[in-house]
Design a protein around this motif. Structure first.
Motif, short mmCIF file in Angstrom:
data_model
loop_
_atom_site.label_atom_id
_atom_site.label_comp_id
_atom_site.label_asym_id
_atom_site.label_seq_id
_atom_site.Cartn_x
_atom_site.Cartn_y
_atom_site.Cartn_z
N PRO A 24 88.29 7.41 -19.05
CA PRO A 24 88.62 8.57 -18.02
C PRO A 24 88.58 8.37 -16.56
O PRO A 24 89.05 9.01 -15.98
CB PRO A 24 87.26 9.71 -18.73
CG PRO A 24 86.65 9.42 -19.75
CD PRO A 24 87.25 8.19 -19.79
N GLN A 25 88.11 7.66 -16.03
CA GLN A 25 87.71 7.03 -14.84
C GLN A 25 88.77 6.30 -14.54
O GLN A 25 89.50 6.46 -13.72
CB GLN A 25 86.75 5.98 -14.49
CG GLN A 25 85.02 6.49 -14.86
CD GLN A 25 84.86 6.65 -16.48
OE1 GLN A 25 85.44 5.82 -17.05
NE2 GLN A 25 84.15 6.87 -15.84
N GLU A 260 84.73 15.87 -17.28
CA GLU A 260 84.96 13.86 -17.75
C GLU A 260 85.20 14.66 -19.12
O GLU A 260 83.83 15.13 -20.05
CB GLU A 260 83.81 13.65 -17.31
CG GLU A 260 84.32 11.89 -17.89
CD GLU A 260 83.59 11.20 -17.40
OE1 GLU A 260 83.37 10.09 -17.47
OE2 GLU A 260 82.77 10.92 -16.17
N ASN A 261 86.07 14.36 -19.92
CA ASN A 261 86.64 13.56 -21.16
C ASN A 261 86.26 15.96 -21.83
O ASN A 261 85.53 15.31 -23.02
CB ASN A 261 85.41 13.10 -22.01
CG ASN A 261 86.72 12.27 -23.59
OD1 ASN A 261 87.47 12.28 -22.79
ND2 ASN A 261 85.76 11.96 -24.10
N LEU A 262 86.92 16.69 -21.64
CA LEU A 262 86.64 17.93 -21.90
C LEU A 262 88.00 18.35 -21.57
O LEU A 262 88.21 18.52 -20.53
CB LEU A 262 85.47 18.98 -21.18
CG LEU A 262 84.24 18.17 -21.54
CD1 LEU A 262 83.36 19.03 -20.61
CD2 LEU A 262 83.82 18.98 -23.18
N LYS A 290 92.49 16.88 -20.82
CA LYS A 290 91.24 16.32 -21.48
C LYS A 290 90.66 14.80 -20.91
O LYS A 290 89.07 14.71 -20.61
CB LYS A 290 90.61 16.12 -22.88
CG LYS A 290 89.81 16.22 -24.00
CD LYS A 290 90.03 16.42 -25.13
CE LYS A 290 88.64 15.81 -25.89
NZ LYS A 290 88.31 16.19 -27.40
N ARG A 291 91.31 13.49 -22.07
CA ARG A 291 90.71 12.15 -21.57
C ARG A 291 91.37 11.71 -19.83
O ARG A 291 92.07 11.06 -19.89
CB ARG A 291 91.71 11.24 -22.25
CG ARG A 291 91.64 12.32 -23.73
CD ARG A 291 92.14 10.69 -24.54
NE ARG A 291 92.81 9.25 -24.66
CZ ARG A 291 93.26 8.71 -24.75
NH1 ARG A 291 94.02 9.43 -24.87
NH2 ARG A 291 93.08 7.07 -24.41
N ALA A 292 90.39 12.88 -19.37
CA ALA A 292 90.08 12.30 -17.81
C ALA A 292 88.81 12.53 -17.34
O ALA A 292 88.90 13.50 -17.76
CB ALA A 292 91.65 13.14 -17.42
N ILE A 293 89.02 12.81 -15.79
CA ILE A 293 87.70 13.64 -14.93
C ILE A 293 89.08 13.90 -14.26
O ILE A 293 89.64 13.84 -13.28
CB ILE A 293 87.62 12.25 -13.87
CG1 ILE A 293 86.41 11.43 -14.38
CG2 ILE A 293 86.53 13.01 -13.16
CD1 ILE A 293 86.13 10.18 -14.07
#
Length: 643
Positions: A24-25, A260-262, A290-293
């Protein structure tokens, strides 16, 4: 349906290999408000004014109407998931209480056993949500408030009506009454006994006479009773100053959500459960990866800033943080943003072909400069179609447009390859058709699936039950699937347009009819977005560039190109059985008018930094307009399909 649509690029640079979203970062998305400011900036300009103070006119006694939610703010009556509102433990206790009460009604005689406490709810808005949700899910229950405690017991009025009609009719009638939609009509099943009809008339008039009017009508020698909710008075009585002061202005609280990741809707489900409100009480400008901040603006209704801040630690355990909490005067509207800022890292860089690492710097520079100058094809990214590898959202949307409602529900519950709880629940439903057992397996945070299963359990999995299941989802969730299908068609149209008609504007293309071009539009076009069809003379004189071309999203109110692309749209829709589609799904109250989307998009403020010391990686920052996808921009830079 063809899946690999994002493979037509407008630049001819060689590009390079690499991986995105390793963590995610590596993929940070920050929403930009309508002022172009990052929503996580300490000095961000507020989008909404603070809750208005009582005006001078109001103080002087003028008959002003305080801000109230209009009819569109009334919560969808099918969208009350008690598992989220009451919590799993209390919901289970309530289910047990009702099952025992219905199975053995004569065993519960004393007051203590005949009632169940649902707990205390100091917030009056939350109490209202609990009351409505319990009555909708269990119409045979009566809800009572003792100070801030809510208790439930059997409703004697329901019991009386069920003895006159049927239990199913009584349930539907009480939901009809509770919805309070002026002018709506409920019809009882045909009844040949005049004496029995009179008893029903008397019951309804005695219990709900101020709200409704009843009458009998005969159709094909069968007589039924209809009940109509009275229309609101067109001349509301004047209110006193005291009335105005007592009426509370609707409470809205704005905040910036870092997740984060949601998924956005998943995060909303968590927050709604923690705060005791409904997911539909949250509004936002756009869905984030989703796969992110990600950082995005949100507004929640009926929750004070103080109460929201009380839940900070609980949110953090779920991967969410909130900031910039403040009172505002209105909800957020979808699309109310200028765009998004991206801070991205591409890892494991490798050159295409026979190039070595020494040439990587030049390959990256050429790629970034090309996209900076020429832009990229404005495809919808993979997030638009869902993360599933088996069934994607556009396939569900196609089934809905063809009004194959039962098939769409089966597609909705098609599991992925994983063996987690949600996939086990989906498999169980498809194998057994048992919605109740599947609901027990489905995780609490899967709000859409739980709402659907609850409706299927109550109404069955036939055509009517499946319609009820879809209607249990908020409108924005239902229409998402139709938009997903239309987006898939748009992507394919963009690829076809570039492959067949090239990189110049041609006769029959559509462009915006801007005032500065001197173009004139017909009266008919003025009523819709001002779209101009490129003439052969304009093509010859190169009046328009490719970045001015727009393509229609299919719908019932759009103009299609007047060249071979227009014919392609017709053929493509006919191929999916939508040749005569009106882009309305009446049973689900869905309408798709369509819209227009620029063929090309450009990143703004793009910068990059290449590191080759150990593991080659590329850091990129840029801004994109709303509804443009960073993964698509990266695909153009890398010259490879990332979908």
């Amino acid at each position: 349906m063809e899946r690999d649509t994002l493979s037509c690029f407008i630049s001819d640079h060689e590009g390079f290999y690499g991986t995105i979203k390793n963590s995610p970062q590596d993929f940070v998305v920050i929403e930009m408000n309508t002022h172009g400011q990052l929503v996580n900036s300490p000095n961000v300009q507020e989008e909404h004014t603070k809750r208005p103070q009582q005006s001078q006119a109001n103080k002087k006694g003028d008959q002003l109407k305080p801000s109230k939610p209009d009819d569109t703010d009334i919560l969808n009556q099918d969208s009350f998931d008690l598992n989220l509102i009451l919590g799993p433990a209390m919901n289970e206790e309530l289910e047990h209480f009702t099952n025992k009460m219905r199975a053995n009604p004569n065993e519960i005689c004393d007051q203590e056993k005949a009632e169940l406490s649902l707990g205390t709810y100091p917030d009056k808005h939350l109490r209202a949500v609990v009351h409505r949700a319990v009555r909708y899910n269990f119409p045979f229950l009566q809800t009572l408030t003792d100070q801030s405690e809510i208790r439930v017991r059997e409703d004697p009025d329901f019991k009386e009506l069920a003895s006159l009609a049927s239990e199913g009719e009584a349930e539907e009638f009480f939901r009809f009454i509770d919805a309070k939609v002026p002018g709506s009509v409920f019809t009882f099943l045909p009844d040949d006994s005049k004496e029995h009809r009179t008893s029903v008339h008397h019951f309804v008039s005695r219990r709900f006479g101020k709200l409704v009017e009843t009458k009998s009508f005969t159709d094909q020698q069968k007589t039924s009773i209809t009940v109509r909710l009275r229309e609101r008075s067109k001349q509301p009585k004047k209110r006193t100053i005291a009335d105005c002061q007592e009426e509370e202005v609707t409470l809205y609280t704005a905040f910036t959500l870092r997740k984060e990741n949601l998924e956005t809707l998943e995060a909303i489900s968590y927050m709604a459960a923690a705060l005791g409100v409904l997911p539909s009480d949250f509004t936002y400008a756009g869905i984030k990866d989703k796969r992110a901040i990600t950082y995005q603006a949100m507004v929640v209704k009926k929750i004070s800033p103080e109460r929201l801040l009380e839940k900070v630690s609980e949110f953090e355990r779920r991967g969410m943080q909130i900031s910039h909490v403040r009172p505002v005067s209105e909800p957020l509207k979808l699309g109310r943003l200028q765009g998004n800022h991206f801070d991205l890292v591409i890892r494991d860089l490798k050159p295409h072909g026979k190039h070595g690492l020494a040439e990587l710097h030049q390959l990256v520079k050429e790629a970034v400069e090309n996209v900076k100058t020429r832009g990229f094809v404005n495809y919808y990214g993979p997030q638009r179609f869902g993360s599933g590898s088996c069934v994607q959202a556009d396939q569900i949307g196609l089934a809905l447009l063809k009004e194959k409602i039962e098939a769409s529900v089966k597609l909705f519950f098609t599991p992925e390859d994983g063996d987690d709880l949600q996939n086990k629940a989906k498999r169980h439903f498809l194998l057994t058709g048992n919605a109740k057992e599947s609901l027990a397996l489905m995780p609490a945070y899967k709000a859409r699936e739980r709402l659907m299963l609850r409706a299927l359990h109550r109404y069955g999995s036939g055509q009517e039950g499946c319609i009820r299941g879809w209607l249990s989802l908020p409108h924005s969730m239902r229409v998402f699937y139709l938009h997903s299908y239309c987006s898939r068609v748009w992507n394919e149209a963009a690829k076809y347009r570039l492959q067949k008609l090239g990189l110049k504007t041609v006769h029959g293309d559509l462009v915006w009819a801007r005032c500065e071009t001197g173009l004139k539009t017909t009266t008919e076009e003025l009523n819709a977005p001002q779209v101009h069809v490129v003439t052969s003379e304009e093509e010859k004189d190169d009046v328009f560039s490719l970045d001015q071309v727009i393509l229609p999203m299919p719908g019932n109110s759009v103009k299609y190109p007047e060249n071979l692309l227009g014919q392609w749209y017709q053929d493509r829709l006919a191929q999916d059985g939508l040749g005569s589609c009106r882009f309305r799904v009446t049973p689900l109250k869905l309408n798709v008018p369509g819209c227009y989307r620029p063929l090309l998009a450009k990143p703004q403020n793009i910068t990059y930094s290449l590191r080759t010391a150990e593991e080659p990686s590329l850091s990129l920052t840029f801004d994109l307009d709303a509804s443009c996808y960073a993964t698509v921009c990266l695909g153009e830079i890398m010259n490879r399909n990332l979908s």
